[in-house]
Scaffold this motif. Structure first.
Motif, PDB file in Angstrom:
ATOM      1  N   ALA A 146       0.832  -1.205   0.000  1.00 12.88           N
ATOM      2  CA  ALA A 146       0.000   0.000   0.000  1.00 12.88           C
ATOM      3  C   ALA A 146       0.869   1.258   0.000  1.00 12.88           C
ATOM      4  O   ALA A 146       0.571   2.234  -0.698  1.00 12.88           O
ATOM      5  CB  ALA A 146      -0.929  -0.008   1.208  1.00 12.88           C
ATOM      6  N   GLY A 147       1.950   1.217   0.785  1.00 10.10           N
ATOM      7  CA  GLY A 147       2.842   2.374   0.851  1.00 10.10           C
ATOM      8  C   GLY A 147       3.522   2.641  -0.471  1.00 10.10           C
ATOM      9  O   GLY A 147       3.650   3.792  -0.906  1.00 10.10           O
ATOM     10  N   ARG A 148       3.974   1.573  -1.133  1.00 11.67           N
ATOM     11  CA  ARG A 148       4.647   1.742  -2.414  1.00 11.67           C
ATOM     12  C   ARG A 148       3.652   2.192  -3.485  1.00 11.67           C
ATOM     13  O   ARG A 148       4.000   2.976  -4.358  1.00 11.67           O
ATOM     14  CB  ARG A 148       5.339   0.441  -2.831  1.00 11.67           C
ATOM     15  CG  ARG A 148       6.572   0.107  -1.985  1.00 11.67           C
ATOM     16  CD  ARG A 148       7.396  -0.982  -2.634  1.00 11.67           C
ATOM     17  NE  ARG A 148       7.888  -0.554  -3.946  1.00 11.67           N
ATOM     18  CZ  ARG A 148       8.977   0.187  -4.128  1.00 11.67           C
ATOM     19  NH1 ARG A 148       9.669   0.609  -3.086  1.00 11.67           N
ATOM     20  NH2 ARG A 148       9.353   0.508  -5.344  1.00 11.67           N
ATOM     21  N   ARG A 149       2.439   1.690  -3.404  1.00 11.13           N
ATOM     22  CA  ARG A 149       1.434   2.141  -4.376  1.00 11.13           C
ATOM     23  C   ARG A 149       1.170   3.637  -4.199  1.00 11.13           C
ATOM     24  O   ARG A 149       1.070   4.378  -5.178  1.00 11.13           O
ATOM     25  CB  ARG A 149       0.142   1.349  -4.209  1.00 11.13           C
ATOM     26  CG  ARG A 149      -1.020   1.920  -5.008  1.00 11.13           C
ATOM     27  CD  ARG A 149      -2.094   0.892  -5.283  1.00 11.13           C
ATOM     28  NE  ARG A 149      -1.616  -0.085  -6.242  1.00 11.13           N
ATOM     29  CZ  ARG A 149      -2.406  -0.955  -6.874  1.00 11.13           C
ATOM     30  NH1 ARG A 149      -3.706  -0.962  -6.635  1.00 11.13           N
ATOM     31  NH2 ARG A 149      -1.919  -1.816  -7.724  1.00 11.13           N
ATOM     32  N   SER A 150       1.071   4.069  -2.945  1.00  6.01           N
ATOM     33  CA  SER A 150       0.855   5.488  -2.686  1.00  6.01           C
ATOM     34  C   SER A 150       2.034   6.318  -3.180  1.00  6.01           C
ATOM     35  O   SER A 150       1.844   7.367  -3.811  1.00  6.01           O
ATOM     36  CB  SER A 150       0.651   5.713  -1.184  1.00  6.01           C
ATOM     37  OG  SER A 150       0.509   7.090  -0.902  1.00  6.01           O
ATOM     38  N   ALA A 151       3.260   5.830  -2.916  1.00  4.35           N
ATOM     39  CA  ALA A 151       4.452   6.550  -3.362  1.00  4.35           C
ATOM     40  C   ALA A 151       4.519   6.600  -4.881  1.00  4.35           C
ATOM     41  O   ALA A 151       4.885   7.634  -5.469  1.00  4.35           O
ATOM     42  CB  ALA A 151       5.706   5.885  -2.794  1.00  4.35           C
ATOM     43  N   ARG A 153       1.997   6.491  -6.931  1.00  5.53           N
ATOM     44  CA  ARG A 153       0.970   7.415  -7.409  1.00  5.53           C
ATOM     45  C   ARG A 153       1.410   8.864  -7.233  1.00  5.53           C
ATOM     46  O   ARG A 153       1.096   9.722  -8.060  1.00  5.53           O
ATOM     47  CB  ARG A 153      -0.348   7.157  -6.680  1.00  5.53           C
ATOM     48  CG  ARG A 153      -1.039   5.879  -7.152  1.00  5.53           C
ATOM     49  CD  ARG A 153      -2.291   5.572  -6.361  1.00  5.53           C
ATOM     50  NE  ARG A 153      -3.018   4.451  -6.956  1.00  5.53           N
ATOM     51  CZ  ARG A 153      -4.053   3.850  -6.384  1.00  5.53           C
ATOM     52  NH1 ARG A 153      -4.469   4.262  -5.189  1.00  5.53           N
ATOM     53  NH2 ARG A 153      -4.654   2.846  -6.983  1.00  5.53           N
ATOM     54  N   ASP A 154       2.149   9.135  -6.146  1.00  5.89           N
ATOM     55  CA  ASP A 154       2.686  10.485  -5.952  1.00  5.89           C
ATOM     56  C   ASP A 154       3.677  10.830  -7.056  1.00  5.89           C
ATOM     57  O   ASP A 154       3.692  11.956  -7.556  1.00  5.89           O
ATOM     58  CB  ASP A 154       3.372  10.590  -4.587  1.00  5.89           C
ATOM     59  CG  ASP A 154       2.372  10.614  -3.426  1.00  5.89           C
ATOM     60  OD1 ASP A 154       1.174  10.874  -3.686  1.00  5.89           O
ATOM     61  OD2 ASP A 154       2.795  10.368  -2.280  1.00  5.89           O
ATOM     62  N   ARG A 155       4.528   9.852  -7.426  1.00  7.54           N
ATOM     63  CA  ARG A 155       5.491  10.094  -8.499  1.00  7.54           C
ATOM     64  C   ARG A 155       4.775  10.331  -9.829  1.00  7.54           C
ATOM     65  O   ARG A 155       5.141  11.220 -10.597  1.00  7.54           O
ATOM     66  CB  ARG A 155       6.453   8.909  -8.620  1.00  7.54           C
ATOM     67  CG  ARG A 155       7.357   8.726  -7.412  1.00  7.54           C
ATOM     68  CD  ARG A 155       8.031   7.376  -7.420  1.00  7.54           C
ATOM     69  NE  ARG A 155       9.104   7.307  -8.416  1.00  7.54           N
ATOM     70  CZ  ARG A 155       9.784   6.199  -8.662  1.00  7.54           C
ATOM     71  NH1 ARG A 155       9.487   5.074  -8.007  1.00  7.54           N
ATOM     72  NH2 ARG A 155      10.755   6.196  -9.563  1.00  7.54           N
ATOM     73  N   GLU A 215       2.952  -0.520 -10.066  1.00  5.14           N
ATOM     74  CA  GLU A 215       2.797  -0.167  -8.648  1.00  5.14           C
ATOM     75  C   GLU A 215       1.679   0.855  -8.458  1.00  5.14           C
ATOM     76  O   GLU A 215       0.932   0.796  -7.482  1.00  5.14           O
ATOM     77  CB  GLU A 215       4.107   0.414  -8.104  1.00  5.14           C
ATOM     78  CG  GLU A 215       5.196  -0.609  -7.861  1.00  5.14           C
ATOM     79  CD  GLU A 215       6.404   0.006  -7.194  1.00  5.14           C
ATOM     80  OE1 GLU A 215       6.927  -0.607  -6.243  1.00  5.14           O
ATOM     81  OE2 GLU A 215       6.838   1.101  -7.612  1.00  5.14           O
ATOM     82  N   ALA A 216       1.587   1.784  -9.390  1.00  3.53           N
ATOM     83  CA  ALA A 216       0.574   2.830  -9.280  1.00  3.53           C
ATOM     84  C   ALA A 216      -0.806   2.355  -9.717  1.00  3.53           C
ATOM     85  O   ALA A 216      -1.797   3.080  -9.572  1.00  3.53           O
ATOM     86  CB  ALA A 216       0.994   4.042 -10.106  1.00  3.53           C
TER      87      ALA A 216
END
Length: 225
Positions: A146-151, A153-155, A215-216
């Motif tokens: 979940a954290g990597r998906r959020s990161a 998506r931020d990128r 990931e996103a």
């Protein structure tokens, strides 16, 4: 004709890969190698469009061979064949410039699709490999899924709307030409978008960008009928 080099230390695996590729009349296997060193030498000699390399081979392994082929024969794109449990190798191969990653136990159609994609300048990450990479990054302390998906998506949020569209197609393994046709753009424009995407995401190649896309949770829209 797409000229291909196969490298695997198991003759039966090489025979299987050769047989699958032979189902496509536009693909020709021009050389076979039983280890990484031979793969590098044969790539230099035959200059194939695509080299299909097993990760684990005696002497120079597939990752080292991929990096050397990309350095000395930059016109040759590399696909890495992997098995489950070799996630560390996949991440290292990403850094070495491999453009495609396939699971040996995957569907034969994926091999043909992967060879065609990287031959046309695309990147091909089988869905199983993409899922393994994302899960492995989370399991090795690189953040939860979940954290990597959020990161991720931020990128991706730093990209323009058009760049996000292009990234989705990168994640689907499409080449610049294919993306141009899908988005009704000039291929040179797509190339410029890809360069911008790699720079904004801080990645070195299309396969690494594809990981970010997965990931996103970005997927390309289905082809228009």
């Amino acid at each position: 004709m797409i000229r291909v080099l196969i490298a695997d230390d198991e003759p039966m695996i090489r025979a299987g890969v050769r047989a699958v590729l032979a189902t496509d009349p536009e693909i020709e296997v021009v050389a076979e190698a039983g280890d990484g060193q031979d793969a590098v030498e044969l790539a230099r000699r035959h200059r194939p469009a695509v080299a299909v390399l097993d990760i684990r081979m005696p002497g120079i392994n597939g990752i080292e061979a991929a990096a050397e082929i990309r350095r000395t024969v930059p016109s040759t794109s590399v696909i890495v064949l992997t098995t489950f449990g070799e996630d560390d190798y996949i991440l290292r191969a990403l850094g070495g410039g491999a453009a495609g990653f396939l699971i040996k136990s995957g569907e034969p159609e994926e091999l043909v699709a992967g060879v065609r994609a990287v031959a046309e300048g695309g990147a091909y990450l089988s869905p199983k490999v993409a899922a393994r990479v994302v899960a492995h990054l989370a399991a090795t302390g690189a953040g939860t899924v979940a954290g990597r998906r959020s990161a991720a998506r931020d990128r991706v949020a730093a990209l323009t709307a058009r760049e996000r569209e292009v990234l989705a197609f990168l994640g689907g393994g499409l080449s610049n030409g294919q993306i141009a046709r899908r988005l009704h753009l000039v291929e040179g424009t797509v190339k410029a978008h890809v360069s911008s995407i790699l720079a904004r995401l801080g990645v070195d190649n299309r396969a690494a960008a594809a990981v970010v896309a997965h990931e996103a949770g970005i997927v390309p829209p289905p082809p228009q009928p």
